[in-house]
Write a protein that holds these residues in place. Sequence first.
Motif, PDB file in Angstrom:
ATOM      1  N   THR A 184      19.046  38.138 -52.597  1.00 26.68           N
ATOM      2  CA  THR A 184      17.997  37.757 -53.558  1.00 26.68           C
ATOM      3  C   THR A 184      17.603  38.939 -54.456  1.00 26.68           C
ATOM      4  O   THR A 184      17.391  38.774 -55.654  1.00 26.68           O
ATOM      5  CB  THR A 184      16.760  37.234 -52.816  1.00 26.68           C
ATOM      6  OG1 THR A 184      16.414  38.164 -51.796  1.00 26.68           O
ATOM      7  CG2 THR A 184      17.012  35.877 -52.210  1.00 26.68           C
ATOM      8  N   ARG A 185      17.532  40.140 -53.833  1.00 28.43           N
ATOM      9  CA  ARG A 185      17.108  41.310 -54.630  1.00 28.43           C
ATOM     10  C   ARG A 185      18.135  41.594 -55.730  1.00 28.43           C
ATOM     11  O   ARG A 185      17.782  41.833 -56.887  1.00 28.43           O
ATOM     12  CB  ARG A 185      16.974  42.537 -53.699  1.00 28.43           C
ATOM     13  CG  ARG A 185      16.144  43.666 -54.287  1.00 28.43           C
ATOM     14  CD  ARG A 185      16.114  44.864 -53.354  1.00 28.43           C
ATOM     15  NE  ARG A 185      15.595  44.589 -52.006  1.00 28.43           N
ATOM     16  CZ  ARG A 185      14.305  44.505 -51.708  1.00 28.43           C
ATOM     17  NH1 ARG A 185      13.395  44.681 -52.655  1.00 28.43           N
ATOM     18  NH2 ARG A 185      13.919  44.253 -50.480  1.00 28.43           N
ATOM     19  N   ALA A 186      19.429  41.509 -55.377  1.00 25.38           N
ATOM     20  CA  ALA A 186      20.477  41.812 -56.353  1.00 25.38           C
ATOM     21  C   ALA A 186      20.481  40.780 -57.477  1.00 25.38           C
ATOM     22  O   ALA A 186      20.575  41.121 -58.662  1.00 25.38           O
ATOM     23  CB  ALA A 186      21.836  41.835 -55.652  1.00 25.38           C
ATOM     24  N   LEU A 187      20.344  39.512 -57.092  1.00 28.39           N
ATOM     25  CA  LEU A 187      20.382  38.470 -58.126  1.00 28.39           C
ATOM     26  C   LEU A 187      19.158  38.569 -59.038  1.00 28.39           C
ATOM     27  O   LEU A 187      19.260  38.419 -60.260  1.00 28.39           O
ATOM     28  CB  LEU A 187      20.457  37.079 -57.480  1.00 28.39           C
ATOM     29  CG  LEU A 187      20.590  35.917 -58.463  1.00 28.39           C
ATOM     30  CD1 LEU A 187      21.826  36.070 -59.345  1.00 28.39           C
ATOM     31  CD2 LEU A 187      20.658  34.576 -57.725  1.00 28.39           C
ATOM     32  N   VAL A 219      14.534  38.741 -63.233  1.00 23.08           N
ATOM     33  CA  VAL A 219      13.397  37.912 -62.809  1.00 23.08           C
ATOM     34  C   VAL A 219      12.849  38.483 -61.506  1.00 23.08           C
ATOM     35  O   VAL A 219      13.453  39.379 -60.904  1.00 23.08           O
ATOM     36  CB  VAL A 219      13.815  36.427 -62.590  1.00 23.08           C
ATOM     37  CG1 VAL A 219      14.327  35.816 -63.889  1.00 23.08           C
ATOM     38  CG2 VAL A 219      14.872  36.308 -61.485  1.00 23.08           C
ATOM     39  N   SER A 220      11.722  37.951 -61.056  1.00 24.90           N
ATOM     40  CA  SER A 220      11.140  38.485 -59.829  1.00 24.90           C
ATOM     41  C   SER A 220      11.954  38.020 -58.617  1.00 24.90           C
ATOM     42  O   SER A 220      12.584  36.955 -58.651  1.00 24.90           O
ATOM     43  CB  SER A 220       9.698  38.019 -59.672  1.00 24.90           C
ATOM     44  OG  SER A 220       9.690  36.661 -59.278  1.00 24.90           O
ATOM     45  N   VAL A 224      13.949  33.916 -54.268  1.00 27.08           N
ATOM     46  CA  VAL A 224      13.723  33.489 -52.876  1.00 27.08           C
ATOM     47  C   VAL A 224      13.307  32.008 -52.867  1.00 27.08           C
ATOM     48  O   VAL A 224      13.820  31.196 -52.100  1.00 27.08           O
ATOM     49  CB  VAL A 224      12.634  34.363 -52.207  1.00 27.08           C
ATOM     50  CG1 VAL A 224      12.178  33.767 -50.878  1.00 27.08           C
ATOM     51  CG2 VAL A 224      13.153  35.785 -51.994  1.00 27.08           C
ATOM     52  N   ASP A 225      12.395  31.651 -53.755  1.00 29.08           N
ATOM     53  CA  ASP A 225      11.909  30.265 -53.794  1.00 29.08           C
ATOM     54  C   ASP A 225      13.012  29.296 -54.213  1.00 29.08           C
ATOM     55  O   ASP A 225      13.134  28.190 -53.686  1.00 29.08           O
ATOM     56  CB  ASP A 225      10.725  30.137 -54.768  1.00 29.08           C
ATOM     57  CG  ASP A 225       9.469  30.790 -54.205  1.00 29.08           C
ATOM     58  OD1 ASP A 225       8.518  31.019 -54.969  1.00 29.08           O
ATOM     59  OD2 ASP A 225       9.460  31.084 -52.986  1.00 29.08           O
ATOM     60  N   ALA A 226      13.821  29.715 -55.168  1.00 21.44           N
ATOM     61  CA  ALA A 226      14.910  28.828 -55.628  1.00 21.44           C
ATOM     62  C   ALA A 226      15.914  28.618 -54.494  1.00 21.44           C
ATOM     63  O   ALA A 226      16.352  27.494 -54.231  1.00 21.44           O
ATOM     64  CB  ALA A 226      15.601  29.427 -56.851  1.00 21.44           C
ATOM     65  N   TYR A 227      16.277  29.688 -53.790  1.00 16.36           N
ATOM     66  CA  TYR A 227      17.191  29.550 -52.651  1.00 16.36           C
ATOM     67  C   TYR A 227      16.581  28.610 -51.599  1.00 16.36           C
ATOM     68  O   TYR A 227      17.258  27.735 -51.067  1.00 16.36           O
ATOM     69  CB  TYR A 227      17.460  30.908 -51.998  1.00 16.36           C
ATOM     70  CG  TYR A 227      18.521  31.763 -52.671  1.00 16.36           C
ATOM     71  CD1 TYR A 227      19.103  32.830 -52.003  1.00 16.36           C
ATOM     72  CD2 TYR A 227      18.931  31.524 -53.964  1.00 16.36           C
ATOM     73  CE1 TYR A 227      20.072  33.639 -52.605  1.00 16.36           C
ATOM     74  CE2 TYR A 227      19.891  32.312 -54.574  1.00 16.36           C
ATOM     75  CZ  TYR A 227      20.458  33.375 -53.892  1.00 16.36           C
ATOM     76  OH  TYR A 227      21.407  34.163 -54.485  1.00 16.36           O
ATOM     77  N   GLY A 261      19.698  36.627 -41.020  1.00 12.54           N
ATOM     78  CA  GLY A 261      20.221  37.998 -41.025  1.00 12.54           C
ATOM     79  C   GLY A 261      21.602  38.121 -41.650  1.00 12.54           C
ATOM     80  O   GLY A 261      22.147  39.216 -41.759  1.00 12.54           O
ATOM     81  N   ALA A 262      22.217  36.978 -42.035  1.00 13.39           N
ATOM     82  CA  ALA A 262      23.597  37.069 -42.529  1.00 13.39           C
ATOM     83  C   ALA A 262      23.747  36.561 -43.959  1.00 13.39           C
ATOM     84  O   ALA A 262      24.837  36.493 -44.484  1.00 13.39           O
ATOM     85  CB  ALA A 262      24.516  36.288 -41.604  1.00 13.39           C
ATOM     86  N   GLY A 263      22.639  36.190 -44.587  1.00  7.06           N
ATOM     87  CA  GLY A 263      22.733  35.809 -45.992  1.00  7.06           C
ATOM     88  C   GLY A 263      22.692  34.306 -46.228  1.00  7.06           C
ATOM     89  O   GLY A 263      22.465  33.510 -45.319  1.00  7.06           O
TER      90      GLY A 263
END
Length: 488
Positions: free
Chosen positions: A52-55, A61-62, A67-70, A84-86
């Motif tokens: 999430t951080r990379a995207l 975007v924040s 995180v919310d979209a995922y 823990g694995a993505g």
Amino acid sequence: MQHTGTTFAGNPELLVELRRQHKLPLRAQLEDGLREAARSGRLSGGARLPATRALAADLGVSRRLVVDAYAQLVAEGYLTARRGAGTYVSDAATAASAPAAAVESGALGVDFFPGFPDLASFPRREWLRAVRDTLATASAASLGYPDARGALELRCVLAEHLRRVRGVVADPQRIVVCSGTAQALVLLARALGQPHLAVEDPGLPPHRAILAAHGARLSALPVDAEGARVAELPRVAAQAGSLDGVLVTPAHQCPTGVALAPARRAALLEWAATGSGFVIEDDYDAEYRYDRAPLGALQGLAPDRIIYLGTVSKTLAPALRLGWLVLPPALVELVVEQRNLADHGAPTLEQLALARLMQSGAYDRHLRQARRRYRARRDALIDAVARYHPGARVTGIAAGLHAIVRLPHSFEVAALMRAAAARSVGVYPLALAYMRPEAHDDGLVLGYANLSESRIELGVRALAEALAELSDGVGANGGRRRRAPAPA
Ligand SMILES: Cc1ncc(COP(=O)(O)O)c(C=O)c1O
């Protein structure tokens, strides 16, 4: 990589376009982009998504937004999160959309099949909640054999909904829940005892086949730019000997897309009032209306002579197989008897879940969002046809989920379908909706609801290329061009 107003994620497997000036919020755009990537096969099942951080950094975007979209797409079943694995694309998401994923492999890549709503936007989270709540609260008694009319809870909710939204006179005692419009027709054909019915021509071939398979005899009622030619009913009845009823789609004629003109609505009500036969009103997609005033159901004006049919196939998904008949009192027992003889009734838990979905407001919310989405897709179809098919006319666009595109030239139906399919585009000639298909060949029925705007453009452009090839007489399958007859 930042563009003016547009952002692309750099990962070559993840092309997501965010437009800052777009009316859709960024989170919704990201969710749409990821859904589309999973559906189209651009992201294959099992593919790992960026952290999430990379995207978030990539898109500017924040992290919270990503995180919310995922989380939303995990809830909908497109993604799976392994602790823990993505986050991964779920296999189910891509398997369900095999046709869309197969542009390159030669299967249909852009399918203008008119029978689908946007399957990807089925409200999975809300449905899941409704099913979970149903299971948590359903009584033991409700797990026995169902009432063949359908679960009382659903019939009560439907009665209120149909009164409010369609002006239908819908006492729960008159409602029979069934497995879509398809089963409604089976039950009617059996309950009316091999009826002789007039059906709109053009109409829906599978419905004609279902009626005929269950003993109905069918006569063609022609359709023009004002809908079914109701004035011809006496002639059709005289030729048939007599008529037991007429099957019509007044709010949005299937497939031409026109609304039954007011004078014809009045004439049809008069025909029904004289006891000439029942009117069977198939109200299959009346929820979608874009640039015209609402038209209530005819049934509200003659509830004792009109059989009203509804379905969730266009509002939620055909896979649910849930629909309903609202019947004149004289027919209720006859239809219930047929439902009992067929299978004792509809599955109860799904009915209770639908009742909850409707009661919670989630159904209306879903429809409001869907209407906005379909209007944009319809506009994309109109724009693309204007751009790539100069001289073509688009009609039947004020409502529904499909449009009629009348090409400036007519083509042999099979050659046209083959040429389009060779470019991975599925098109549906209007000719095939007629009882005598060879007589008509100037229009295409194109469904737009289950295609994103970009795929609509892709498909319309590919169709233009296919037609150009046919016109040049160099089509691999020997298609040839003829002058079009004057459009009706
Ligand atoms: C005219 C018409 N009626 C009804 C339906 C829905 O049928 P069902 O409820 O059996 O899925 C459709 C679906 O495409 C349709 O075109």
